[in-house]
Design a protein around this motif. Sequence first.
Motif: not given
Length: 287
Positions: A21-40, A13-19
Amino acid sequence: MRRLALYHLETLLWIARLGTFRAAAERLNTTQPAISARVREMEEQLGVALFRKEGRGVVLTAKGRELVRDCEPLFAGFERALLKASDFAGATGVVRVGAGEIAAATCLPGFVNAVEQDLPGVSLEIEIDLTARMLQQVQTGRSDLVFLAGPVASPGLVTAPIGAVALVWVASPETAKAGFDAPLPVWTLPTNSPIHGAMRESLAANGMAARGIATCNNVRLLIEIVRGGRGAAVLPEPMVRADLASGALVEVLPRPAREVRFEAAIRGREEDPLILELFRRARTLRI
């Protein structure tokens, strides 16, 4: 499916809102690789692609958009139920707040103090900026709640009026003694500020012309410039009240007819219960 968790949906939902992976990582206080892993992990469990590459970025696929549409109200409802059960006492998260200098000098401190007292698990990230940029930030999801100089007409926002401030023409006593038979040297905010428009309207109403109009995007610096004897300016009365009382500044022309009105604003499609609760609180403020 058993391996999907709420944080997977929150990430989507945060990727969809912010557009990005990087912005979602910043918003969720994590890293871009962690966001990519969750999507996979989501794509492997669901057996469908949720994003596709487009240039250097990614966009939601048709299935991804459908999942976001279906999950957004469910996720918001789940969060809202938990927060309501605890009367928001257990609320946590980071909320990005945008405000102009006038709001920051008037109603914002009390708002921040109340949030810190009532919602200790909530962290506020406050950015002071001009209305035009704050409007863009909230529309793109970079800010969650903003305090704007209004009125603001945007179909993508929900706004609530929170009051207005009077404007005053001020200058140093030395500048005032020189008189205004000659055209005024004027300092003001940039052209996209309502104060700039009020300044021009007031000059016209008084049948006066400026010798030159200089701009600065910082109200406090404008006050210092004018207090130092470099011309006159239209400024918010609350921000120069102490200087007027002490005599460091004096009023030099009739007050402009226009006041600057303020509004609290969030996105029209906002469903995050924490942001909705903060907006409910913000709309009770009065400048």
